[in-house]
Design a protein around this motif. Structure first.
Motif, short mmCIF file in Angstrom:
data_model
loop_
_atom_site.label_atom_id
_atom_site.label_comp_id
_atom_site.label_asym_id
_atom_site.label_seq_id
_atom_site.Cartn_x
_atom_site.Cartn_y
_atom_site.Cartn_z
N GLU A 197 0.83 -1.21 0.00
CA GLU A 197 0.00 0.00 0.00
C GLU A 197 0.86 1.26 0.00
OE1 GLU A 197 -4.29 1.36 1.76
OE2 GLU A 197 -3.41 -0.57 2.26
N HIS A 231 3.72 1.47 -1.58
CA HIS A 231 4.06 1.59 -3.01
C HIS A 231 2.88 2.18 -3.79
CE1 HIS A 231 7.95 -0.17 -2.84
NE2 HIS A 231 7.55 -1.40 -2.55
N LEU A 232 1.68 1.72 -3.47
CA LEU A 232 0.49 2.19 -4.18
C LEU A 232 0.33 3.70 -4.04
CD1 LEU A 232 -2.20 1.33 -5.67
CD2 LEU A 232 -3.25 1.38 -3.40
N ARG A 261 0.62 6.05 -7.30
CA ARG A 261 -0.55 6.83 -7.76
C ARG A 261 -0.23 8.32 -7.76
NH1 ARG A 261 -5.73 3.57 -5.06
NH2 ARG A 261 -6.05 2.21 -6.87
N VAL A 273 -3.50 2.97 -12.15
CA VAL A 273 -2.82 2.09 -11.20
C VAL A 273 -3.87 1.34 -10.41
CG1 VAL A 273 -1.16 1.93 -9.31
CG2 VAL A 273 -0.90 3.74 -11.04
N TRP A 305 -5.15 -1.72 -7.61
CA TRP A 305 -4.75 -2.27 -6.30
C TRP A 305 -5.42 -3.63 -6.10
CZ3 TRP A 305 -1.76 -2.78 -2.35
CH2 TRP A 305 -2.22 -3.14 -1.09
N VAL A 345 -0.63 -3.13 -8.60
CA VAL A 345 0.16 -3.23 -7.37
C VAL A 345 -0.58 -4.14 -6.40
CG1 VAL A 345 1.19 -1.95 -5.45
CG2 VAL A 345 1.04 -0.90 -7.72
N GLY A 346 0.17 -5.02 -5.74
CA GLY A 346 -0.51 -5.89 -4.78
C GLY A 346 0.44 -6.81 -4.05
#
Length: 719
Positions: free
Chosen positions: A347, A349-350, A354, A364, A366, A392-393
């Motif tokens: 998260e 990184h997210l 973003r 992007v 998730w 991303v995950g």
């Protein structure tokens, strides 16, 4: 072995190794199906497996030590006459046998598990020879459960002429039986011409024996052998074995690299989007970030898959390099995925991605375990259609229902925290799938490029041996503005001073971490539990907002606490090492690590990296319990002296060995039987040179070396 016709060529052995070394163990007398099954459970199926099942220590039964000269903790063989026998049942059954010898001293043999027939053997006046390690007892020295045998009163028993090997225990097979089977296997060793796979000039240049001589020396060391060198692993015989083992692992990884390069990958040549991102960033790239990105750019322009490991210290800026790489894929009309081991890190990184990418019009997505129901269905549809350009995950990215439209780049952060099959599953989300373990020569499949990242700097020697299938890049420069962290070590007795220090720091508007190593109190571990510490600090610091986070909390609760800390709603966060890889909180300037002596250097360095991320002067306090072991003292002193992650990694390799640094159990990188990367680092240049020659000139010999030492253990190591 015959000298090669040309120095550059590698000699080819005869077929004897395949005929003898691969003989099933059931061919040995006394190795029936049941015994063979127990051996197979430990990976021992043929003769060469027993040849390479090396002793873990040696027992010197070639001499008799006088009882009067025994020293506690030093294993010896003694011989004497039985003076007294005593059975006791006060607390539990005990058999004590006192023996004396010509040195006019007495030694007690103590048994807690024994049979009546065994007791009957011990008759005063009988002569007994035993082997064991003396220790202080109630009435002088004693040996608990020695190995022993009764001797004929008249005849002197013959002493052995070689040290006795002690092998790693195998469940269901007695030590004597295992020793006998290995002895029978050694009796079938072929001669040098058939067994040797390494060039003579290499062995002679390093002053190393042939494989046959090395094996016989290690299994059956002579009475005058350098036992200290054997136990230390520095004997020429062990160096010879270590050389071939390192070569086997190197060849296995190189072959995986060749198999991967036989696949195709999309050539990503458009840099427009990456250049737009770079221009929009509120900071300039460091020289190290620029250098590593250019290396990635060259890789991604090729139609063969990139396999690159980017290592960089905590805060060195790996994420922005990954974002630039992802834009090369998105700019080519394809997809990229970034997988992190925890929701907290994913998260983080997210949020960063973003913030950088959505202003550029990049979608992007998730995807984590907590994304469920209709929201999950919408994300999966966006991934499958290609609408989600960067996904991303966590490991949720690799689940069966996740289908990418056109995945061109797979990025794995903190790669050592993932299992091998998990990384393969993400790689196989590419357009063509394919198996990295496919043999060379099959039709090439299209696979995504792979970029793996780690914040645990890897020593050069470890990278050479363990990542021979990857190109390795290092971001070895921190961005400007990062403040050095002052590190001190304090005894736990000074805990009250730290409480006041936290009160002062938080009163000035700063935040602090207090890290504990376990969650609940334990009578067996001398450590302050996180829960107890949280309760105590809450009482001691009534004016502060204290939070608690640990691995047993529900994901949502843990996430909420970490985000509250990031937003400044919590002054002091009490946590377990779950925050080792966590949220970036620039306002946190004080880190206290309780029981720091229990953690390895890499983990201490990772934790320290949580502070010093802003402009304020930051401090890390290593709180330890006295007395410190020599190893713990070295670790804490290293932390005080340097903040260079690469220096710390080298020291960690020296102190702990490669296993813990790599997380070998989950990476698939098998533990070495003989080799030690810190001790045998000087062999690696020869390993690399010979590996190149074998792969080019004698791939059949390379195959035999890998089969001999590794088998299928590294099938997935290049994932």
């Amino acid at each position: 072995m015959a000298r090669p016709a040309r120095a550059a060529r590698v000699a080819r052995p005869g077929p004897a190794l395949a005929a003898v070394g691969e003989t099933p163990l059931t061919a040995l007398p006394g190795c029936g199906p049941k015994v063979a099954e127990k051996l197979a459970a430990r990976g021992l199926t043929c003769l060469q497996d027993l040849w390479l099942q090396l002793p873990r220590q040696y027992e010197d039964r070639t001499r008799i030590a006088p009882i009067r000269g025994l020293q506690p903790g030093v294993a010896v063989q003694v011989e004497g006459r039985i003076e007294a026998v005593e059975r006791g049942f006060r607390y539990k059954p005990t058999l004590r046998v006192a023996i004396g010898d010509e040195s006019q001293a007495t030694l007690v043999l103590r048994f807690f598990h024994f049979r009546a027939a065994q007791v009957a053997q011990f008759v005063p006046g009988a002569r007994v020879r035993c082997y064991g390690t003396p220790r202080p007892g109630q009435h002088g020295l004693e040996i608990v459960h020695p190995s022993y045998r009764l001797l004929d009163v008249e005849a002197d028993a013959v002493l052995g002429d070689a040290l006795d090997p002690v092998y790693p225990a195998i469940e269901g097979i007695g030590a004597a039986s295992l020793r006998r089977l290995i002895g029978l296997a050694l009796d079938r060793l072929p001669d040098d011409a058939a067994l040797e796979l390494l060039p003579r000039e290499l062995r002679e240049g390093l002053h190393l024996p042939s494989l046959r001589d090395a094996l016989l020396t290690v299994h059956r060391p002579a009475q005058d052998a350098d036992i200290a060198a054997l136990l230390a692993g520095t004997h020429p015989a062990q160096r010879r074995l270590a050389l071939e083992e390192l070569l086997a692992h190197h060849l296995s990884l190189r072959r995986q690299r060749m198999a991967q390069q036989a696949h195709a990958a999309p050539a990503l040549r458009s840099t427009t989007l990456a250049e737009r991102l770079r221009a929009a960033l509120p900071f300039a790239l460091t020289g190290a970030q620029q250098r590593v990105f250019e290396q990635i750019l060259r890789d991604l322009r090729k139609p063969s898959p990139m396999l690159r490991l980017v290592q960089g210290d905590v805060g060195s800026g790996k994420t922005v390099v990954a974002a630039l790489a992802a834009m090369l894929a998105v700019g080519a009309g394809k997809q990229a995925a970034l997988m992190a081991p925890t929701e907290l890190l994913a998260e983080q990184h997210l949020v960063n991605l973003r913030g950088w990418l959505e202003p550029l019009g990049v979608r992007v997505a998730w995807l984590a375990g907590k994304v469920t129901g209709r929201a999950r269905a919408q994300v999966l549809a966006a991934v499958a259609s290609g609408e989600a350009q960067l996904v991303v995950g966590t490991h949720a990215l690799m689940q069966q229902g996740v289908v990418f439209h056109d995945l061109a780049l797979a990025i794995v952060d903190e790669q050592h925290r993932f299992g091998v099959h998990q990384r393969l599953a993400l790689r196989d989300k590419g357009a063509g799938g394919g198996d990295v373990g496919d043999v060379l020569g099959r039709a090439a499949a299209i696979v995504p490029h792979q970029l793996v990242m780690t914040a645990t700097p890897i020593p050069r020697t470890l990278a050479m041996a363990a990542y021979a299938d990857l190109d390795v890049s290092a971001i070895d420069e921190l961005p400007p503005g990062r403040t050095p962290v002052q590190t001190i070590a304090l005894s736990a007795e000074r805990r009250p001073e730290l409480v006041e220090r936290i009160r002062t720091a938080c009163a000035e508007g700063r935040q602090a971490y207090w890290v504990c190593t376990i969650i609940d109190e334990s009578d067996e571990i001398v450590a302050q539990a996180a829960q107890t510490t949280f309760d105590g600090l809450t009482l001691q610091l009534p004016g502060l907002r204290v939070g608690l986070v640990h691995g047993r909390m529900k994901g949502a609760d843990k996430q909420a606490t970490m985000l509250a800390f990031k937003r400044g709603e919590i002054d002091l966060l009490v946590a377990t090492t779950v925050i080792e890889v966590g949220v970036d909180v620039p306002n946190a300037s004080l880190m206290i690590i309780e029981n720091a002596e229990r953690l390895g250097l890499a983990q201490l360095h990772q934790l320290r990296g949580r502070v010093g991320r802003g402009s304020a002067a930051s401090n890390c306090v290593l709180l330890y319990q006295s007395p410190l072991s020599a190893l713990a003292r070295q670790r804490l002193e290293t932390m005080r002296q340097t903040q260079d992650g690469f220096v710390i990694a080298e020291k960690d390799l020296e102190l702990r060995g490669p296993g813990e640094l790599l997380g070998t159990r989950q990476t698939g990188i098998a533990g070495f039987r003989v080799a030690d990367l810190a001790r045998d680092a000087d062999l690696l240049p020869q390993v690399q040179e010979l590996g190149d020659r074998l792969l080019q000139q004698s791939p059949d010999i390379a195959e035999r070396i890998v089969s001999r030492w590794v088998g299928a253990a590294l099938h997935y190591a290049s994932a």
